[in-house]
Write an enzyme that holds these catalytic residues in place. Structure first.
Site, mmCIF file in Angstrom:
data_model
loop_
_atom_site.group_PDB
_atom_site.id
_atom_site.type_symbol
_atom_site.label_atom_id
_atom_site.label_comp_id
_atom_site.label_asym_id
_atom_site.label_seq_id
_atom_site.Cartn_x
_atom_site.Cartn_y
_atom_site.Cartn_z
ATOM 1 N N ASP A 194 10.175 -3.202 -5.237
ATOM 2 C CA ASP A 194 9.362 -2.229 -5.684
ATOM 3 C C ASP A 194 7.751 -2.882 -5.647
ATOM 4 O OD1 ASP A 194 7.477 -0.675 -7.203
ATOM 5 O OD2 ASP A 194 9.348 0.302 -7.975
ATOM 6 N N HIS A 195 7.252 -2.539 -4.635
ATOM 7 C CA HIS A 195 6.086 -3.463 -4.502
ATOM 8 C C HIS A 195 5.048 -3.460 -5.495
ATOM 9 C CE1 HIS A 195 4.168 0.153 -2.755
ATOM 10 N NE2 HIS A 195 2.905 -0.524 -2.696
ATOM 11 N N HIS A 258 7.445 3.314 -8.502
ATOM 12 C CA HIS A 258 6.377 2.493 -8.959
ATOM 13 C C HIS A 258 5.855 2.786 -10.340
ATOM 14 C CE1 HIS A 258 6.590 1.703 -4.676
ATOM 15 N NE2 HIS A 258 5.953 2.447 -4.322
HETATM 16 C C1 BG6 Z 1 4.609 3.642 -0.928
HETATM 17 C C2 BG6 Z 1 4.651 4.894 -1.019
HETATM 18 O O1 BG6 Z 1 5.707 3.201 -1.720
HETATM 19 O O2 BG6 Z 1 3.315 3.395 -1.981
HETATM 20 C C3 BG6 Z 1 3.131 5.729 -0.328
HETATM 21 O O3 BG6 Z 1 5.830 5.700 -0.059
HETATM 22 C C4 BG6 Z 1 2.230 5.172 -1.032
HETATM 23 O O4 BG6 Z 1 3.447 7.205 -0.262
HETATM 24 C C5 BG6 Z 1 2.175 3.841 -1.381
HETATM 25 O O5 BG6 Z 1 0.971 5.487 -0.416
HETATM 26 C C6 BG6 Z 1 1.107 3.324 -2.119
HETATM 27 O O6 BG6 Z 1 0.975 2.148 -2.399
HETATM 28 P P1 BG6 Z 1 -0.210 1.064 -2.681
HETATM 29 O O7 BG6 Z 1 0.219 -0.365 -2.566
HETATM 30 O O8 BG6 Z 1 -1.085 1.366 -1.561
HETATM 31 O O9 BG6 Z 1 -0.583 1.727 -3.676
#
Ligand code: BG6
Length: 510
Positions: A194-195, A258
């Site tokens: 979950d980045h 997230h």
């Molecule tokens: C991803 C989603 O997990 O996270 C995308 O699938 C989203 O839809 C993205 O745009 C957002 O990541 P970050 O790091 O740019 O906020």
């Protein structure tokens, strides 16, 4: 400048990562080019990557090592956090290889095994990290074939799997996937990405709460009025994303993972220790106590879904959601969602967490704001002047990572005139450098065997239990709650403002 060798000594707080062979399934995709390889490159530049690493890209298209590396170089040049240095890249990319195979073809796994065995026989690392970053329909095949070809075991080293999102599309599919993963790898060797958990400011939430005595004393329903979590994105369905997104929607794409992870970090109890399970035990308790919306009426009352109509974002005219490429013209998928999330436990009873996420909003920003209760309406606060907002602690996840606290101050002069001011901490000014990308931290942790910043299977399943009820009310009931609309480039539908207005509150202006 040379690539720093791995610093065995003097690591301080850095964790010791052993060399390994990383196999990326779905290596020709966007994620590998824009995130994974640039993350490994930047780790190497910082001297955090152990020497003796190999990266093998496993994918369907025919390619030579050279063509594969050239494509990776081109994207690294564009996105690398610390820039791109030709000499460093040449050194780094020598250990990147390509392995062509279909994900369903057992032969491809047999030849992969032979390749890894040869590396090991030649004195290379016996450790294996499998990164499953293919299209989700291949997750099962990849995991099953890793097992049937014996790739999930190494005689003298370790084997781990990193699994990308989406982790299922509902509770049933997530449980099934968990089963398949756990048939192939121990839970302790499974790393569900979950980045958001790798973002520096998300990691700082626990430090803020548990390393500073002043906040934790106030961190409960006696002092906190409500919490807001906002993730706004100007992007729409660029790059053919509509095909995936129209099947997912904002709730599944970002809230299930997230944003509920951010809610867990804000709401969790202090863990017994800083071990991966110590922390995840506490986060999962929060997810278990989320109030479930069991009826369509409850969903309608607590959740707003919406789609954007045509409008202007960042000075450009854009089409409405239903006219996006690969989106069904009659789509009932939400590009925006706002929820009132209630946590039924001792600490948070009566404190709503308002969570919103939307595509085609005015700017890119993710933040959490903690809105403290008002001071008594006596003394200064009895004055008529409008001095809102009061004490709000804002945790800016991105961009301009930092933390600020809004307080009321006296304006200079003879009158007792109050004015809101901010105590502001910014990463950029305090630490003088930009934060590592989330994928750098997460890849390094997976290599080092630290699962703290990865979702455990029960967290994923608990989050789906909450989300599934809402999805069912939207898609399976005879009288589903309405789909609202908002103009692209606006801050979302009026129904979302009404959700807070009914509680006597408003969304924070960002
Ligand atoms: C991803 C989603 O997990 O996270 C995308 O699938 C989203 O839809 C993205 O745009 C957002 O990541 P970050 O790091 O740019 O906020």
């Amino acid at each position: 400048m040379e690539l720093n060798p791995f610093r065995e000594e003097g690591l301080g707080e850095r964790r010791v990562a052993e060399p390994c062979n990383i196999v990326i399934f779905g290596a020709t995709g966007d994620l590998t080019h824009r995130k994974l390889i640039p993350a490994l490159y930047n780790l190497a530049v910082d001297g955090d990557l152990p020497t003796g690493m190999n990266t093998i890209g496993f994918a369907r298209r025919e390619k030579t090592d050279e063509v594969f590396r050239n494509g990776l170089e081109e994207s690294n040049r564009k996105v690398s956090r610390q820039g791109h240095d030709d000499a460093l890249w040449d050194q780094f990319s020598q250990n990147i290889h390509y392995h062509q195979s279909n994900f369903t073809d057992l032969e491809g796994y047999a030849s992969l095994k032979k390749r890894l065995d040869e590396i090991e026989a030649a004195g290379g690392s016996p450790n294996r990290l499998y990164y499953v970053a293919s299209a989700p329909e291949f997750f099962d095949d990849i995991l099953l074939h890793l097992k049937s070809s014996g790739l999930n075991e190494s005689k003298t080293g370790w084997c781990r799997a990193v699994v990308e999102k989406p982790f299922g599309t509902d509770l049933a599919t997530a449980t099934h996937l968990n089963q398949v993963v756990n048939d192939t790898f121990e839970e302790a060797d499974t790393y569900r990405i979950d980045h958001y958990l790798g973002k520096e400011t998300a990691q700082n939430i626990m430090v803020l709460r548990f390393a500073n005595a002043i906040f934790e004393l106030l961190w409960n329903n006696r002092f906190i009025d409500h919490v807001q979590v906002t993730c706004s994105e100007p992007l729409g369905m660029e790059g053919g994303r509509g095909g995936y997104y129209d099947k997912a929607g904002a709730l599944r794409d970002m809230v299930q993972n997230h944003l509920l992870q951010l809610v867990s970090l804000i709401a969790m109890e202090p863990p017994a220790d800083l071990s991966a399970d110590g922390i995840r035990d506490e986060k999962v308790k929060v997810l278990k106590t989320l109030r479930k919306y069991n009826t369509v009426d409850e969903v309608a009352e607590n959740v707003v879904r919406a789609q954007y109509t045509e409008g202007t974002v960042g000075g450009e005219d854009v089409v409405g959601y239903r006219r996006e490429d690969r989106v069904d013209p009659g789509s009932m998928t939400e590009s925006y969602v706002a929820l009132r999330v209630l946590i039924d436990n001792w600490r948070w009873a009566g404190v709503p967490f308002y969570v919103r996420m939307g595509k085609r909003l005015p700017k890119k920003a993710t933040e959490i704001s903690i809105h403290f209760k008002e001071a008594p309406k006596v003394l200064f606060n009895s004055l008529d002047s409008d001095i809102s907002p009061g004490n709000v602690l804002v945790i800016r996840i991105q961009p301009n990572e930092g933390i600020s606290l809004g307080i009321r101050s006296k304006q200079p002069g003879p009158a007792a005139q109050l004015q809101p001011v901010k105590m502001d901490f910014q990463y950029q000014t305090a630490f003088g450098k930009n934060s590592p990308e989330a994928y750098e931290r997460l890849l390094l942790d997976a290599i080092a065997g630290d699962a703290t910043l990865f979702a455990r299977k029960d967290e994923v399943e608990e989050a789906w239990k909450f989300v599934d009820l809402i999805e069912d009310a939207w898609h399976k009931s005879n009288h589903p709650p309405k789909m609202a609309e908002y103009q692209a480039g606006s801050w979302g539908p009026v129904e979302s403002d009404d959700l807070l207005r009914r509680d006597g509150r408003t969304w924070r202006r960002m």
